[in-house]
Design a protein around this motif. Structure first.
Motif, mmCIF file in Angstrom:
data_model
loop_
_atom_site.group_PDB
_atom_site.id
_atom_site.type_symbol
_atom_site.label_atom_id
_atom_site.label_comp_id
_atom_site.label_asym_id
_atom_site.label_seq_id
_atom_site.Cartn_x
_atom_site.Cartn_y
_atom_site.Cartn_z
ATOM 1 N N ASN A 98 -1.629 -21.036 -29.301
ATOM 2 C CA ASN A 98 -2.145 -22.396 -29.125
ATOM 3 C C ASN A 98 -2.971 -22.784 -30.349
ATOM 4 O OD1 ASN A 98 -1.011 -22.565 -26.613
ATOM 5 N ND2 ASN A 98 -2.925 -22.526 -25.474
ATOM 6 N N THR A 99 -2.978 -24.071 -30.682
ATOM 7 C CA THR A 99 -3.775 -24.515 -31.818
ATOM 8 C C THR A 99 -5.121 -25.054 -31.357
ATOM 9 O OG1 THR A 99 -3.912 -26.029 -33.705
ATOM 10 C CG2 THR A 99 -2.710 -26.819 -31.779
ATOM 11 N N PRO A 100 -6.211 -24.634 -31.997
ATOM 12 C CA PRO A 100 -7.478 -25.328 -31.767
ATOM 13 C C PRO A 100 -7.327 -26.778 -32.252
ATOM 14 C CG PRO A 100 -7.802 -23.263 -32.985
ATOM 15 C CD PRO A 100 -6.334 -23.548 -32.983
ATOM 16 N N ILE A 101 -7.876 -27.736 -31.504
ATOM 17 C CA ILE A 101 -7.742 -29.137 -31.893
ATOM 18 C C ILE A 101 -9.056 -29.649 -32.462
ATOM 19 C CG2 ILE A 101 -5.857 -29.532 -30.278
ATOM 20 C CD1 ILE A 101 -7.870 -31.000 -28.447
ATOM 21 N N TRP A 102 -9.120 -30.955 -32.709
ATOM 22 C CA TRP A 102 -10.253 -31.546 -33.431
ATOM 23 C C TRP A 102 -11.580 -31.386 -32.701
ATOM 24 C CZ3 TRP A 102 -12.730 -35.562 -30.903
ATOM 25 C CH2 TRP A 102 -12.029 -36.142 -29.829
ATOM 26 N N MET A 103 -11.564 -31.161 -31.391
ATOM 27 C CA MET A 103 -12.802 -30.987 -30.629
ATOM 28 C C MET A 103 -13.310 -29.550 -30.655
ATOM 29 S SD MET A 103 -12.279 -33.308 -27.198
ATOM 30 C CE MET A 103 -10.735 -32.561 -26.680
ATOM 31 N N ASP A 104 -12.523 -28.634 -31.194
ATOM 32 C CA ASP A 104 -12.836 -27.208 -31.126
ATOM 33 C C ASP A 104 -13.893 -26.822 -32.164
ATOM 34 O OD1 ASP A 104 -11.182 -24.526 -29.976
ATOM 35 O OD2 ASP A 104 -12.360 -24.207 -31.794
ATOM 36 N N THR A 105 -14.904 -26.091 -31.724
ATOM 37 C CA THR A 105 -15.999 -25.720 -32.641
ATOM 38 C C THR A 105 -16.233 -24.206 -32.687
ATOM 39 O OG1 THR A 105 -17.632 -26.078 -30.876
ATOM 40 C CG2 THR A 105 -17.169 -27.937 -32.337
ATOM 41 N N ARG A 106 -15.219 -23.441 -32.322
ATOM 42 C CA ARG A 106 -15.390 -21.985 -32.231
ATOM 43 C C ARG A 106 -15.721 -21.329 -33.571
ATOM 44 N NH1 ARG A 106 -9.313 -20.241 -30.590
ATOM 45 N NH2 ARG A 106 -9.498 -22.199 -29.429
ATOM 46 N N ALA A 107 -15.373 -21.992 -34.686
ATOM 47 C CA ALA A 107 -15.496 -21.355 -36.001
ATOM 48 C C ALA A 107 -16.788 -21.726 -36.731
ATOM 49 C CB ALA A 107 -14.289 -21.704 -36.866
ATOM 50 N N GLN A 108 -17.824 -22.100 -36.009
ATOM 51 C CA GLN A 108 -19.078 -22.500 -36.651
ATOM 52 C C GLN A 108 -19.648 -21.402 -37.537
ATOM 53 O OE1 GLN A 108 -20.929 -25.615 -36.476
ATOM 54 N NE2 GLN A 108 -21.802 -24.548 -38.217
ATOM 55 N N ILE A 110 -18.149 -19.024 -39.109
ATOM 56 C CA ILE A 110 -17.339 -18.879 -40.331
ATOM 57 C C ILE A 110 -17.724 -19.962 -41.336
ATOM 58 C CG2 ILE A 110 -14.987 -19.056 -41.263
ATOM 59 C CD1 ILE A 110 -14.020 -17.740 -38.657
ATOM 60 N N CYS A 111 -17.939 -21.179 -40.833
ATOM 61 C CA CYS A 111 -18.380 -22.275 -41.722
ATOM 62 C C CYS A 111 -19.733 -21.958 -42.350
ATOM 63 C CB CYS A 111 -18.463 -23.587 -40.938
ATOM 64 S SG CYS A 111 -16.869 -24.221 -40.410
ATOM 65 N N ASP A 112 -20.646 -21.464 -41.539
ATOM 66 C CA ASP A 112 -21.986 -21.110 -42.051
ATOM 67 C C ASP A 112 -21.866 -20.075 -43.167
ATOM 68 O OD1 ASP A 112 -23.038 -22.826 -40.156
ATOM 69 O OD2 ASP A 112 -23.539 -21.230 -38.737
ATOM 70 N N THR A 137 -9.689 -25.729 -41.884
ATOM 71 C CA THR A 137 -10.005 -24.606 -42.773
ATOM 72 C C THR A 137 -10.486 -23.364 -42.036
ATOM 73 O OG1 THR A 137 -10.605 -26.181 -44.516
ATOM 74 C CG2 THR A 137 -11.385 -23.908 -44.769
ATOM 75 N N ALA A 138 -11.600 -23.500 -41.319
ATOM 76 C CA ALA A 138 -12.211 -22.327 -40.693
ATOM 77 C C ALA A 138 -11.372 -21.794 -39.534
ATOM 78 C CB ALA A 138 -13.619 -22.666 -40.222
ATOM 79 N N LYS A 139 -10.518 -22.628 -38.962
ATOM 80 C CA LYS A 139 -9.674 -22.174 -37.849
ATOM 81 C C LYS A 139 -8.669 -21.131 -38.350
ATOM 82 C CE LYS A 139 -10.196 -26.605 -35.500
ATOM 83 N NZ LYS A 139 -9.604 -27.926 -35.248
ATOM 84 N N ILE A 140 -8.172 -21.327 -39.574
ATOM 85 C CA ILE A 140 -7.237 -20.351 -40.153
ATOM 86 C C ILE A 140 -7.926 -18.997 -40.320
ATOM 87 C CG2 ILE A 140 -5.819 -19.799 -42.163
ATOM 88 C CD1 ILE A 140 -5.548 -22.833 -42.630
ATOM 89 N N LEU A 141 -9.158 -19.037 -40.840
ATOM 90 C CA LEU A 141 -9.907 -17.794 -41.042
ATOM 91 C C LEU A 141 -10.317 -17.175 -39.710
ATOM 92 C CD1 LEU A 141 -12.038 -18.849 -44.123
ATOM 93 C CD2 LEU A 141 -9.835 -17.670 -44.048
ATOM 94 N N TRP A 142 -10.491 -18.026 -38.693
ATOM 95 C CA TRP A 142 -10.782 -17.509 -37.352
ATOM 96 C C TRP A 142 -9.600 -16.689 -36.839
ATOM 97 C CZ3 TRP A 142 -8.958 -17.431 -32.412
ATOM 98 C CH2 TRP A 142 -9.855 -17.059 -31.410
ATOM 99 N N TYR A 143 -8.375 -17.152 -37.107
ATOM 100 C CA TYR A 143 -7.194 -16.359 -36.738
ATOM 101 C C TYR A 143 -7.262 -14.982 -37.399
ATOM 102 C CZ TYR A 143 -4.759 -20.698 -35.218
ATOM 103 O OH TYR A 143 -4.370 -21.857 -34.596
ATOM 104 N N GLN A 144 -7.612 -14.981 -38.682
ATOM 105 C CA GLN A 144 -7.646 -13.724 -39.433
ATOM 106 C C GLN A 144 -8.635 -12.735 -38.812
ATOM 107 O OE1 GLN A 144 -9.153 -14.003 -43.465
ATOM 108 N NE2 GLN A 144 -7.806 -12.349 -44.154
#
Length: 505
Positions: A98-108, A110-112, A137-144
């Motif tokens: 499944n793809t995280p969508i625009w409301m998804d903030t799980r990768a905070q 990683i952004c920090d 951006t950060a969603k891709i790294l979250w997959y990793q």
């Protein structure tokens, strides 16, 4: 057979919309297809792209049948879609998760980390946007980090419209307007920045070639034809961001013209012919060549009213048959009976965190000013006013960044509410023009196809033929005085509460 029509597909958050338009922009047939948003954990919001495709196929077949339109008469297909998807597909084009969508903030987090490691200012200088968890951006790294078994199989990362284009044609693409979701995208030049790819850890091989939004990327395959009902060989253009296509469909193609968003999300898109970035806002390329869009994107838009209706409108739903009015229409009517300013009730519409200009994924919705004298009508009107205050906050931020805004061109379902549209005019002090609000986004996608296949000679011709003004709202200066006071309260509420709106321990 004469090619008489264009077909537009809109991949929204709660449903897809498919519509067939004639050369003058009249809707010959339309249909919707629903699909869910999944919220498996706090801060997560994801969808299954395969469910988008199933909904598109169902709605397209229904649309052609409803309008009695021969598939061979469709000259071209345009697709728009929600922003900031991260659709991981393998070499066979299979969706891996499944793809995280625009409301998804799980990768905070990683952004920090990236803002610290690479430098927030360096990232902004290339991308023209601050690095936030909502973006791709950060969603891709979250997959990793969290799904290594998925990450290892990734061949390409697609956006919502490019995934549907792939299912229709078999071609992998990345349109210019959706490039802004990745911070290795050079916002000044519209190209991938290899150095930033390396700094952020985004493999360049994941990124499809960038193409213009009106480029024909392929034609409908036999497999797709059998599933969706479109004719084999029908041209499909790359398409673009839903907000940008809605901006086009609202007639915004020249600098200074501004679209006001009234879909699930709220905000605005200001057309500019020069690069003007502000870290508090969102900058992307318009689907119209040579233009940028400076955007404000809020989580609270028409979705606020859908939430309120779902949770608090049992009575109105029960009365729907007897009254002959939808529950949303009934809510609109009780709100209309309340004076401007909602007798001091103020609502913060931060229903899934908030995006621009505060960028706080942990922000929460708040009602302030309730007492025993307040009614459901007060709360409904305060919801409408809160969304308008969020719009004003973004407009003020954009004007400080050097953008010029005079008239707002409204689109989306909430533009059907005369009350809500007038509230936005009064709160912002801007005139609001309403084109065909329900069809602006799919019309914009169809116009892209029309220009791409030569159905229209230019965007100017397309807009002049298809976009009609249905009504205009002028701001009421007496109401503006009342709203100024409530807007001051609105701004102070967040400033006083933001220390509570942090990640749960």
């Amino acid at each position: 057979m004469i090619k008489k029509y264009l077909l537009g597909i809109d991949i929204g958050t709660s449903a897809c919309k498919v519509a067939v338009f004639d050369r003058e922009g009249k809707v010959k047939a339309s249909a919707n297809g629903d699909y869910p948003v999944y919220y498996p954990r706090e801060g997560w919001a994801e969808q299954n792209p395969e469910e988008w495709w199933d909904a598109v196929c169902k709605a397209t077949r229904e649309c052609l049948k409803q309008g009695d339109i021969p598939a061979e008469e469709i000259a071209g297909v345009g697709i728009d879609g929600q922003s900031w998807s991260a659709i991981a597909v393998d070499k066979e084009g299979n969706v891996l998760t499944n793809t995280p969508i625009w409301m998804d903030t799980r990768a905070q987090e990683i952004c920090d980390w990236l803002n610290e490691k690479v430098g927030a200012e360096k990232i902004f200088q290339v991308a023209g946007n601050s690095l936030q968890p909502s973006y791709t951006t950060a969603k891709i790294l979250w997959y990793q980090e969290n799904m290594p078994e998925v990450y290892e199989k990734i061949d390409k990362i697609l956006q919502s419209n490019s995934y549907i284009a792939y299912r229709l044609t078999g071609a992998l693409s990345q349109d210019l307007s959706q490039g802004y979701g990745l911070h290795c995208f050079d916002m000044k030049n519209g190209t991938w920045n290899q150095e930033m790819c390396e700094k952020l850890g985004i493999p360049a091989k994941f990124l499809p070639e960038i193409v213009s939004c009106d480029k024909v990327v392929g034609t409908v395959t036999e497999t797709a034809s059998a599933q969706c009902g479109l004719a084999v060989g029908t041209p499909v253009v790359a398409g673009g961001l839903d907000a940008a296509c809605g901006t086009l469909g609202a007639g915004v193609i020249h600098p200074g013209e501004t679209q006001e968003q009234g879909g699930q999300a709220g905000g605005m898109s200001i057309c500019m012919d020069s690069y003007k970035a502000d870290p508090r806002l969102i900058l992307g390329f318009h689907v119209v060549p040579g233009q940028w869009l400076l955007q404000g994107g809020t989580t609270g838009g028409g979705g606020v009213m859908r939430w309120f209706e779902r949770e608090f409108a049992d009575y109105e739903r029960a009365r729907k048959e007897a009254s002959g009015k939808s529950s949303l229409t009934q809510l609109n009517e009780i709100a209309e009976k309340i004076a401007p300013g909602s007798d001091g009730v103020v609502f913060l519409p931060y229903m899934s965190g908030e995006r621009s200009p505060i960028w706080n994924p942990y922000a929460k919705g708040v009602f302030y000013g309730l007492d025993f004298a307040k009614t459901k009508g007060h709360m409904v009107r305060a919801c409408m006013e809160g969304v308008a205050f969020a719009l004003r906050h973004n407009l003020e931020t954009a004007e400080k960044a050097g953008a010029e805004v005079e008239v707002l061109r409204a689109m989306g379902g909430s533009a059907n509410s005369l009350l809500w549209t007038q509230i936005k005019a009064d709160v912002t002090g801007k005139s609001v023009v309403v084109p065909s609000s329900d069809t602006a986004t799919t019309l914009g996608a169809a116009i892209l196809a029309g220009v791409g296949v030569g159905f229209y000679e230019s965007y100017e011709e397309a807009v002049s033929l298809t976009v009609k003004e249905t009504r205009r709202h002028e701001p009421n200066p007496d109401n503006r005085k009342i709203y100024d006071r409530n807007y001051d309260t609105y701004r102070k509420l967040y400033e006083n509460l933001k220390d509570l709106m942090v990640k749960p321990q």
